[in-house]
Write a protein that holds these residues in place. Structure first.
Motif, PDB file in Angstrom:
ATOM      1  N   VAL A 217       5.167  -0.840  -7.852  1.00  0.00           N
ATOM      2  CA  VAL A 217       4.095  -0.891  -6.655  1.00  0.00           C
ATOM      3  C   VAL A 217       4.139   0.171  -5.807  1.00  0.00           C
ATOM      4  CG1 VAL A 217       3.419  -2.713  -5.131  1.00  0.00           C
ATOM      5  CG2 VAL A 217       4.525  -3.619  -7.106  1.00  0.00           C
ATOM      6  N   TRP A 218       3.031   0.718  -5.773  1.00  0.00           N
ATOM      7  CA  TRP A 218       2.865   2.059  -5.039  1.00  0.00           C
ATOM      8  C   TRP A 218       2.450   1.782  -3.380  1.00  0.00           C
ATOM      9  CZ3 TRP A 218       4.979   5.312  -7.640  1.00  0.00           C
ATOM     10  CH2 TRP A 218       4.786   5.636  -9.137  1.00  0.00           C
ATOM     11  N   GLY A 219       3.340   1.358  -2.705  1.00  0.00           N
ATOM     12  CA  GLY A 219       3.196   1.380  -1.278  1.00  0.00           C
ATOM     13  C   GLY A 219       3.303  -0.039  -0.963  1.00  0.00           C
ATOM     14  N   HIS A 220       4.101  -0.245   0.271  1.00  0.00           N
ATOM     15  CA  HIS A 220       4.331  -1.678   0.508  1.00  0.00           C
ATOM     16  C   HIS A 220       4.432  -1.877   2.120  1.00  0.00           C
ATOM     17  CE1 HIS A 220       8.924  -0.804   1.119  1.00  0.00           C
ATOM     18  NE2 HIS A 220       8.449   0.101   0.309  1.00  0.00           N
ATOM     19  N   ASP A 221       3.984  -0.699   2.854  1.00  0.00           N
ATOM     20  CA  ASP A 221       3.878  -0.854   4.256  1.00  0.00           C
ATOM     21  C   ASP A 221       2.638  -0.448   4.770  1.00  0.00           C
ATOM     22  OD1 ASP A 221       3.883   1.870   3.465  1.00  0.00           O
ATOM     23  OD2 ASP A 221       5.480   2.573   4.726  1.00  0.00           O
ATOM     24  N   TYR A 222       1.609  -0.725   3.957  1.00  0.00           N
ATOM     25  CA  TYR A 222       0.163  -0.406   4.315  1.00  0.00           C
ATOM     26  C   TYR A 222      -0.036  -1.709   5.618  1.00  0.00           C
ATOM     27  CZ  TYR A 222      -1.021   2.551   0.745  1.00  0.00           C
ATOM     28  OH  TYR A 222      -0.892   3.521  -0.448  1.00  0.00           O
ATOM     29  N   ASP A 223      -1.349  -1.372   6.241  1.00  0.00           N
ATOM     30  CA  ASP A 223      -1.772  -2.166   7.183  1.00  0.00           C
ATOM     31  C   ASP A 223      -2.548  -3.465   6.810  1.00  0.00           C
ATOM     32  OD1 ASP A 223      -2.499  -3.545   9.456  1.00  0.00           O
ATOM     33  OD2 ASP A 223      -4.141  -1.987  10.016  1.00  0.00           O
ATOM     34  N   PRO A 225      -2.033  -7.759   4.837  1.00  0.00           N
ATOM     35  CA  PRO A 225      -1.016  -8.882   5.270  1.00  0.00           C
ATOM     36  C   PRO A 225       0.213  -8.702   4.428  1.00  0.00           C
ATOM     37  CG  PRO A 225      -3.286  -9.362   4.697  1.00  0.00           C
ATOM     38  CD  PRO A 225      -3.388  -8.040   4.482  1.00  0.00           C
ATOM     39  N   ASP A 226       0.370  -8.297   3.233  1.00  0.00           N
ATOM     40  CA  ASP A 226       1.579  -8.243   2.529  1.00  0.00           C
ATOM     41  C   ASP A 226       2.014  -6.886   2.391  1.00  0.00           C
ATOM     42  OD1 ASP A 226       0.166  -7.040   0.430  1.00  0.00           O
ATOM     43  OD2 ASP A 226       0.365  -9.058  -0.830  1.00  0.00           O
ATOM     44  N   GLY A 227       1.379  -5.940   3.005  1.00  0.00           N
ATOM     45  CA  GLY A 227       1.936  -4.676   2.974  1.00  0.00           C
ATOM     46  C   GLY A 227       1.445  -3.485   1.750  1.00  0.00           C
ATOM     47  N   THR A 228       0.844  -4.475   0.831  1.00  0.00           N
ATOM     48  CA  THR A 228       0.517  -3.509  -0.485  1.00  0.00           C
ATOM     49  C   THR A 228      -1.049  -3.558  -0.351  1.00  0.00           C
ATOM     50  OG1 THR A 228       0.245  -5.644  -1.846  1.00  0.00           O
ATOM     51  CG2 THR A 228       2.372  -4.415  -1.650  1.00  0.00           C
ATOM     52  N   ALA A 229      -1.575  -2.354  -1.064  1.00  0.00           N
ATOM     53  CA  ALA A 229      -2.977  -2.099  -0.878  1.00  0.00           C
ATOM     54  C   ALA A 229      -3.730  -3.179  -1.666  1.00  0.00           C
ATOM     55  CB  ALA A 229      -3.230  -0.999  -1.793  1.00  0.00           C
ATOM     56  N   ILE A 230      -5.258  -3.070  -1.094  1.00  0.00           N
ATOM     57  CA  ILE A 230      -6.081  -4.183  -1.398  1.00  0.00           C
ATOM     58  C   ILE A 230      -7.305  -3.514  -2.253  1.00  0.00           C
ATOM     59  CG2 ILE A 230      -7.641  -5.831  -0.526  1.00  0.00           C
ATOM     60  CD1 ILE A 230      -5.569  -6.549   1.561  1.00  0.00           C
ATOM     61  N   ARG A 231      -7.754  -4.265  -3.366  1.00  0.00           N
ATOM     62  CA  ARG A 231      -8.772  -3.574  -4.133  1.00  0.00           C
ATOM     63  C   ARG A 231      -9.777  -4.884  -4.524  1.00  0.00           C
ATOM     64  NH1 ARG A 231      -6.841   0.116  -2.708  1.00  0.00           N
ATOM     65  NH2 ARG A 231      -6.213   2.106  -3.783  1.00  0.00           N
ATOM     66  N   ASP A 232     -11.016  -4.492  -4.992  1.00  0.00           N
ATOM     67  CA  ASP A 232     -11.935  -5.835  -5.251  1.00  0.00           C
ATOM     68  C   ASP A 232     -12.128  -5.525  -6.914  1.00  0.00           C
ATOM     69  OD1 ASP A 232     -14.218  -7.192  -5.850  1.00  0.00           O
ATOM     70  OD2 ASP A 232     -15.414  -6.443  -4.070  1.00  0.00           O
ATOM     71  N   TYR A 233     -11.055  -6.425  -7.445  1.00  0.00           N
ATOM     72  CA  TYR A 233     -10.962  -6.402  -8.967  1.00  0.00           C
ATOM     73  C   TYR A 233     -12.062  -7.168  -9.386  1.00  0.00           C
ATOM     74  CZ  TYR A 233      -6.490  -4.429  -8.051  1.00  0.00           C
ATOM     75  OH  TYR A 233      -5.554  -3.616  -7.562  1.00  0.00           O
ATOM     76  N   ILE A 234     -12.668  -6.713 -10.392  1.00  0.00           N
ATOM     77  CA  ILE A 234     -13.954  -7.654 -11.064  1.00  0.00           C
ATOM     78  C   ILE A 234     -13.828  -7.652 -12.470  1.00  0.00           C
ATOM     79  CG2 ILE A 234     -15.388  -5.295 -10.918  1.00  0.00           C
ATOM     80  CD1 ILE A 234     -17.858  -6.911 -11.114  1.00  0.00           C
ATOM     81  N   ASP A 293       7.421   4.137  -2.800  1.00  0.00           N
ATOM     82  CA  ASP A 293       6.529   4.872  -1.983  1.00  0.00           C
ATOM     83  C   ASP A 293       5.065   4.882  -2.384  1.00  0.00           C
ATOM     84  OD1 ASP A 293       8.792   5.614  -0.632  1.00  0.00           O
ATOM     85  OD2 ASP A 293       8.904   7.543  -1.575  1.00  0.00           O
ATOM     86  N   ARG A 294       4.122   5.047  -1.262  1.00  0.00           N
ATOM     87  CA  ARG A 294       2.730   5.068  -1.470  1.00  0.00           C
ATOM     88  C   ARG A 294       2.287   6.207  -2.621  1.00  0.00           C
ATOM     89  NH1 ARG A 294      -0.090   5.105   4.559  1.00  0.00           N
ATOM     90  NH2 ARG A 294       1.195   3.097   5.123  1.00  0.00           N
ATOM     91  N   ARG A 295       1.233   6.160  -3.184  1.00  0.00           N
ATOM     92  CA  ARG A 295       0.852   6.905  -4.222  1.00  0.00           C
ATOM     93  C   ARG A 295      -0.211   7.900  -3.532  1.00  0.00           C
ATOM     94  NH1 ARG A 295      -2.324   4.973  -9.776  1.00  0.00           N
ATOM     95  NH2 ARG A 295      -3.658   4.363  -8.442  1.00  0.00           N
ATOM     96  N   PRO A 296      -0.064   9.178  -3.715  1.00  0.00           N
ATOM     97  CA  PRO A 296      -0.912   9.992  -2.990  1.00  0.00           C
ATOM     98  C   PRO A 296      -2.182   9.887  -3.352  1.00  0.00           C
ATOM     99  CG  PRO A 296       0.816  11.311  -4.003  1.00  0.00           C
ATOM    100  CD  PRO A 296       0.880  10.059  -4.368  1.00  0.00           C
TER     101      PRO A 296
END
Ligand code: UD1
Length: 341
Positions: A217-223, A225-234, A293-296
């Motif tokens: 999981v790339w990144g768990h300290d993002y701003d 709710p659960d620290g991981t990145a958010i996308r609009d999956y369709i 860690d986060r993915r660049p």
């Protein structure tokens, strides 16, 4: 009506061909099979009872492209998917990306103009927005400097179509996809990533089936709710359906402008952990994953304002996250069974 689908044996292309054929359109696919398999044609035929016409060549070749359009000048509209799409690879091989993604579009537009074919639907991406300041992101949001050559080819191609429309009768619909995932309910077509997947969903299904040891999981300290990145999956089938509507809008000249742009998402943002949770629920499989860690280059969060597509196209994504993860898993299982046979 005959529709040219470039990249029609690919992931989104194949689902779109199925939807077009189910609405009675005749489809001709051009694909160089560089990132897809010829067997996709059999599976499209199994689903829709009809095998699309097919020609194998690379649209970067102007002579082949012009000869193709001359022979098929009865095409009513073009849906252009054929392109390279791996972000990291585009950083390593920018010229390959610029040549392939841009030259092919230029050749297609020239072929269309020479044969009086007017309408094109272009496969663009939410990547053009970068990390927007306000969410959800609408089509009015400013396009940001692309973070990769791949993203830049999407921006440049949008501009090429727009510029061409000023001096010709070309009309276009630019569709900005958010994150397409999932597969057809028959599990006969789906995403077939070559090598190690970059995208989340195929990585999850491959990790769950044992093809990969675990998911990072790339990144768990993002701003978030659960620290991981958010996308609009369709769901890819919802996305495919929007292409049929876009073609109808162009062919019936229902558009408000010669070039129109629409976001295609659900309007809902889900975190990486929420996608994993949905996958574990629908598949019944406990996924092995590690927080990394986060993915660049990753944006923190993005989801679509879909009101323009809802109101103007009369289109709305219907399938929820569980249907997406469920169908992606069924597709992975179908692939595993095929290999076992
Ligand atoms: C990617 C592309 C984007 C393209 C879009 C199309 C990048 C940087 N962007 O978007 O240009 O238009 O696909 O589908 O590649 N994740 C993990 N572990 C993984 C894989 C992904 O945690 O092994 C996370 C990512 O960090 C991200 C989310 O899952 O937060 C979605 O990633 P991905 O499926 O690669 O899509 P995008 O990066 O949004």
């Amino acid at each position: 009506m005959k529709i040219l689908v470039t990249g029609g044996t690919g992931y989104i292309g194949s689902h779109t061909v199925v939807e077009l054929q189910s609405k009675g359109y005749e489809v001709i696919i051009v694909d160089d099979l560089s990132n897809s398999s010829i067997e996709v044609l059999d599976n499209i035929a199994k689903i829709s009872g009809k095998r699309p016409l097919f020609e194998k060549f690379n649209l970067v070749d102007p002579d082949k492209t012009y000869a193709f359009f001359k022979l098929h000048s009865d095409i009513s509209a073009v849906i252009h998917f054929a392109a390279h799409k791996a972000v990291g690879e585009s950083v390593e091989l920018p010229l390959m990306y610029y040549r392939n993604n841009i030259a092919s579009l230029v050749n297609i537009l020239q072929g269309m103009i020479s044969n009086n074919i007017r309408d094109i639907v272009f496969s663009s991406s939410c990547t053009v927005y970068g990390q927007p300041d306000t969410l959800p992101v609408s089509e009015e949001t400013a396009v940001q400097k692309a973070a990769s050559p791949y993203g830049n080819t999407k921006q440049i191609c949008e501009e090429i179509i727009t510029d061409t429309s000023f001096s010709s009768n070309i009309r276009g619909i630019l569709l900005r996809y958010f994150n397409p995932i999932g597969a057809h309910e028959t599990a006969l077509i789906g995403e077939l990533p070559l090598g190690v997947p970059n995208c989340l969903m195929p990585y999850i299904t491959q990790a769950a089936s044992g093809k990969r040891p675990f998911l990072r999981v790339w990144g768990h300290d993002y701003d978030t709710p659960d620290g991981t990145a958010i996308r609009d999956y369709i769901h890819v089938v919802d996305l495919a359906k929007a292409h049929v509507i876009a073609v109808e809008r162009l062919c019936n000249a229902n558009g408000k402008d010669k070039i129109e742009t629409f976001n295609l998402g659900t309007g809902n943002g889900y975190s990486v952990l929420e996608v994993i949770k949905s996958f574990e629920k629908t598949s019944g499989v406990k996924l092995k994953y590690e927080l990394n860690d986060r993915r660049p280059g990753d944006v923190v969060k993005i989801w679509a304002d879909t009101s323009l597509a809802n109101n103007e196209l009369g289109w709305k994504a219907e399938k929820g996250l569980d249907e997406m993860t469920d169908s992606a898993w069924k597709w992975e299982m179908a692939l595993a069974n095929k290999i076992a046979k």
